[in-house]
Scaffold this active site. Structure first.
Site, short mmCIF file in Angstrom:
data_model
loop_
_atom_site.label_atom_id
_atom_site.label_comp_id
_atom_site.label_asym_id
_atom_site.label_seq_id
_atom_site.Cartn_x
_atom_site.Cartn_y
_atom_site.Cartn_z
N GLY A 10 1.25 -1.48 -0.01
CA GLY A 10 -0.23 -0.34 0.11
C GLY A 10 1.11 1.13 0.07
CG ASP A 127 -1.62 -0.81 9.23
OD1 ASP A 127 -2.07 0.31 8.47
OD2 ASP A 127 -1.77 -1.87 8.43
NE ARG A 162 -27.35 12.06 14.15
CZ ARG A 162 -27.36 12.83 13.20
NH1 ARG A 162 -26.52 13.09 12.46
NH2 ARG A 162 -28.28 12.90 12.55
NE ARG A 171 -3.41 -6.01 5.76
CZ ARG A 171 -3.51 -5.91 4.75
NH1 ARG A 171 -4.51 -6.13 3.72
NH2 ARG A 171 -2.23 -5.16 3.72
NE ARG A 266 -27.14 9.93 10.38
CZ ARG A 266 -28.63 9.71 11.09
NH1 ARG A 266 -28.68 8.66 11.90
NH2 ARG A 266 -28.96 10.62 10.79
#
Ligand code: F6P
Length: 343
Positions: A10, A127, A162, A171, A266
């Site tokens: 990536g 990451d 909310r 990951r 949401r």
């Protein structure tokens, strides 16, 4: 020397800073000729090169992405792939390769070193899950982007009373979730290292709201998993390195939170916005230091090794270390620091 360079896996903010540093130091200081390989290991399999000298690197320091392109191609998964890589290296007269990538790209580099190639690795991943280095460039930028997003989510969540579930990348390790969650004042942080129980989260949110808070941000790493049997999650397709394509756990979690708590909930999935755009100053400096150290390692014949950051010094470690162990989130950071703000 004729030195080849590739970026695999990536993309990550700071890749161009590494490329620029290798080219600058290689060409100006060592008199090297640099050759770019397109799209990670695929460029070596297909023999696709790109000219790379100081003039090609002007203006790329603040640019995200990689001017060499990238892919998740694994030559060991392609029929005749490794033979093609070796033939390309021979045909192009490459004396050494600098491979910039994460666990997968560096794993291939280590195996190719055993086939006789002279390779130096440079670790990268947003990451931050490589144990051989204290930090990877790209991580700081991703955390900054995620934190700014969480700051924005707070004001809209508070205006509407909310819960907002904010999904970030990560990951196998929840470093981005943990750092951005702490920096952004999250009410809950869910990471791949510790399966979550949706009921426990909902009880915590209800207790929090009962104390007078009417808005909460739940930060979830894309690789977070529910405790077995508590929540149905669809399985994802895998890439050539066997990694699932993740993204979407927030879409499963949010309706479940709403159903169990009654709080309007949401979802915001930050996705690739965390990987795109200009690197922070910290990442530019780290990437530049890695690039300079990598070309020095080439000239000292330190092959099958990668550069790494330890106690603020750039050191060399065996490439095998890059793939031996995943660096997971420190429990103390999550339980003592982050969790102090969960109620
Ligand atoms: O390897 C870094 C990473 O950004 C992970 O956090 C994420 O799961 C993955 O890449 C996404 O990969 P792709 O861009 O190929 O979908």
């Amino acid at each position: 020397m004729r030195v080849g360079m590739l970026t695999g896996g990536g993309d990550c903010p700071g890749l161009n800073a590494v490329i620029r540093a290798v080219v600058r130091k290689g060409e100006v200081h060592f008199g090297d000729q640099l050759v770019g390989f397109r799209d990670g290991w695929r460029g070596l399999v297909e023999g696709r090169t790109q000219p790379l000298d100081v003039s090609h690197c002007r203006g790329i320091l603040p640019r995200g992405g990689t001017i060499l392109g990238t892919s998740r191609t694994n030559p060991y998964k392609l029929e005749g792939g490794v033979g093609e890589v070796l033939r390309t290296v021979e045909r192009e007269g490459i004396d050494a390769l600098v491979a910039i990538g994460g666990e997968d790209t560096l794993g291939v580099a280590h195996r190719l070193a055993a086939e006789g190639l002279s390779i130096v690795g440079v670790p990268k991943t947003i990451d931050n899950d490589l144990s051989a280095t204290e930090v990877t460039f790209g991580f700081h930028t991703a955390v900054q982007i995620a934190t700014e997003a969480i700051d924005r989510l707070h004001t809209t969540a508070e205006s509407h009373d909310r819960v907002i579930v904010c999904e970030v990348m990560g990951r196998h390790a929840g470093w981005i979730a943990t750092y951005a969650g702490i920096a952004g004042g999250a009410a809950e942080i869910l990471v791949p290292e510790e399966p979550f129980d949706v009921e426990v989260i909902c009880e915590a949110l209800k207790a929090r709201h009962a104390k007078g808070r009417y808005a909460s941000i739940v930060v979830v790493a894309e690789g977070a998993v529910p405790v077995a049997g508590t929540l149905e999650v669809a399985s994802a397709e895998v890439d050539q390195f066997g990694h699932p394509r993740l993204g979407g756990i927030a879409n499963v979690l949010a309706p479940e939170i709403e159903r169990r708590t009654g709080f309007e909930t949401r979802v915001t999935i930050l996705g690739h916005v965390q990987r795109g755009g200009t690197p922070t100053a910290f990442d530019r400096v780290l990437a530049t230091r890695f690039g300079i150290a990598a070309i020095e390692a080439v000239h000292e014949g330190a092959f099958d090794q990668m550069v790494a950051l330890r106690a603020d010094r750039i050191v060399r470690v065996p490439l095998s270390d890059a793939v031996s162990e995943l660096k997971t989130v420190d429990g103390e950071l999550l339980h003592d620091v982050a969790a102090s703000f969960f109620s």
